[in-house]
Design a protein around this motif. Structure first.
Motif, short mmCIF file in Angstrom:
data_model
loop_
_atom_site.label_atom_id
_atom_site.label_comp_id
_atom_site.label_asym_id
_atom_site.label_seq_id
_atom_site.Cartn_x
_atom_site.Cartn_y
_atom_site.Cartn_z
N ASP A 1 2.16 -3.09 6.35
CA ASP A 1 3.48 -2.53 6.11
C ASP A 1 3.95 -2.94 4.72
O ASP A 1 3.97 -4.13 4.39
CB ASP A 1 4.46 -3.04 7.17
N SER A 2 4.32 -1.95 3.90
CA SER A 2 4.70 -2.23 2.51
C SER A 2 5.98 -3.06 2.43
O SER A 2 6.13 -3.89 1.53
CB SER A 2 4.85 -0.93 1.73
N ASP A 3 6.92 -2.83 3.34
CA ASP A 3 8.16 -3.61 3.31
C ASP A 3 7.87 -5.10 3.52
O ASP A 3 8.48 -5.97 2.87
CB ASP A 3 9.13 -3.13 4.40
N MET A 4 6.93 -5.40 4.41
CA MET A 4 6.59 -6.80 4.69
C MET A 4 5.90 -7.47 3.51
O MET A 4 6.18 -8.62 3.18
CB MET A 4 5.72 -6.89 5.94
N VAL A 5 4.98 -6.74 2.87
CA VAL A 5 4.27 -7.34 1.74
C VAL A 5 5.23 -7.60 0.58
O VAL A 5 5.12 -8.61 -0.12
CB VAL A 5 3.06 -6.47 1.31
N ILE A 6 6.20 -6.72 0.38
CA ILE A 6 7.19 -6.92 -0.68
C ILE A 6 8.09 -8.10 -0.35
O ILE A 6 8.41 -8.92 -1.21
CB ILE A 6 8.02 -5.63 -0.88
N GLU A 7 8.49 -8.22 0.92
CA GLU A 7 9.32 -9.35 1.34
C GLU A 7 8.59 -10.67 1.13
O GLU A 7 9.18 -11.66 0.67
CB GLU A 7 9.73 -9.20 2.80
N ALA A 8 7.30 -10.70 1.45
CA ALA A 8 6.51 -11.92 1.26
C ALA A 8 6.42 -12.28 -0.22
O ALA A 8 6.47 -13.46 -0.58
CB ALA A 8 5.12 -11.74 1.85
N ALA A 9 6.30 -11.26 -1.06
CA ALA A 9 6.27 -11.52 -2.50
C ALA A 9 7.61 -12.09 -2.97
O ALA A 9 7.65 -13.04 -3.77
CB ALA A 9 5.95 -10.23 -3.25
N LYS A 10 8.70 -11.54 -2.48
CA LYS A 10 10.02 -12.04 -2.88
C LYS A 10 10.24 -13.48 -2.42
O LYS A 10 10.99 -14.24 -3.07
CB LYS A 10 11.12 -11.15 -2.29
N GLU A 11 9.58 -13.86 -1.32
CA GLU A 11 9.72 -15.23 -0.82
C GLU A 11 8.79 -16.20 -1.55
O GLU A 11 8.76 -17.40 -1.22
CB GLU A 11 9.41 -15.26 0.68
N GLY A 12 8.03 -15.70 -2.53
CA GLY A 12 7.21 -16.58 -3.36
C GLY A 12 5.82 -16.87 -2.84
O GLY A 12 5.15 -17.80 -3.32
N VAL B 1 1.94 -2.66 -5.05
CA VAL B 1 2.48 -1.52 -4.30
C VAL B 1 2.81 -0.41 -5.28
O VAL B 1 2.70 -0.57 -6.49
CB VAL B 1 3.74 -1.93 -3.50
N THR B 2 3.23 0.73 -4.76
CA THR B 2 3.62 1.81 -5.65
C THR B 2 4.93 1.46 -6.36
O THR B 2 5.82 0.84 -5.78
CB THR B 2 3.77 3.14 -4.90
N GLU B 3 5.03 1.88 -7.60
CA GLU B 3 6.18 1.53 -8.44
C GLU B 3 7.53 1.89 -7.81
O GLU B 3 8.48 1.09 -7.88
CB GLU B 3 6.02 2.21 -9.80
#
Length: 227
Positions: free
Chosen positions: A157-168, A174-176
């Motif tokens: 899930d792209s939302d989860m991978v982005i959230e994990a990135a934001k958490e460091g 992902v797509t721009e």
């Protein structure tokens, strides 16, 4: 009143070309990004113009078999469309974006070449249950590099991978359009941008073995990307 007459005339021409009043259910599987940025602005107006049309939108990251799951069409990046499908370009070229939280780089060097990712935590995606995590692809000045990356998490899930990135937890790719706002507000930092050229964007695809309804033909025409 002239613009109003113009819309009426356009609608009459649509109906003339379609041969009957478009109606019925259209089932579409799509990524969240395509649903939000490309599909929704079109279907929002379509069902108002043609109340007899019903749209079912299933958003998921996995690569769905539209024939097996009985969808009328799918929307994916061009590279993920099977060669036996009819594909229609519905959006402009898209870039990928490798991003991480600014804090992630506090004690780590900024990657300047894809090979530098060997020394970083990378958050990967698996697009089908039995597929391997997706390799990251880069290109610059004619040089193409495919990186097998790894890290603490694998997502579908792209939302989860982005959230994990934001958490460091690491760098994700992902797509721009998914992260452009986060890049602008500083919650994510982009790296290797010069290694991420534009590529073929979103396509609507469907089986040529199925009869295409007038409602589906109308949707295709309204979604078609015109440069």
């Amino acid at each position: 009143m002239r613009p109003c007459f113009g819309r009426i005339n356009a609608r009459i021409e649509e109906l003339r070309l379609l041969g009957d009043v478009p109606s019925g259910l259209i089932r579409i599987t799509t990524s969240k990004t395509a649903a939000r940025t490309i599909l929704w602005p079109v279907v929002d107006k379509l069902v108002t113009d043609y109340p007899e049309i019903q749209i079912e939108i299933s958003t998921e990251t996995r690569l769905t078999d539209i024939t097996e799951d009985r969808f009328d069409a799918g929307i994916r990046m061009g590279e993920f469309v099977a060669p036996d499908m009819i594909a229609v370009k519905i959006g402009p070229p898209v870039r990928l974006a490798a991003v991480a939280a600014p804090g992630y780089f506090r004690n780590r060097p900024i990657p300047e070449h894809p090979d530098d990712l060997d020394h970083h935590l990378c958050l990967t995606m698996r697009y089908a249950p039995h597929a391997r995590p997706y390799d990251w692809e880069f290109e610059k000045d004619g040089e193409e590099i495919v990186k097998k990356v790894s890290g603490p998490f694998i997502f579908n899930d792209s939302d989860m991978v982005i959230e994990a990135a934001k958490e460091g937890h690491g760098i994700c790719m992902v797509t721009e359009p998914d992260v452009i706002d986060s890049i602008r507000d500083g919650s994510l930092r982009r790296v290797l941008a010069d290694w991420c050229p534009p590529f073929d964007g979103f396509h609507l695809f469907y089986s040529g073995r199925r009869q295409v309804s007038s409602a589906m033909r109308l949707l295709i025409d309204r979604l078609r990307y015109r440069e």
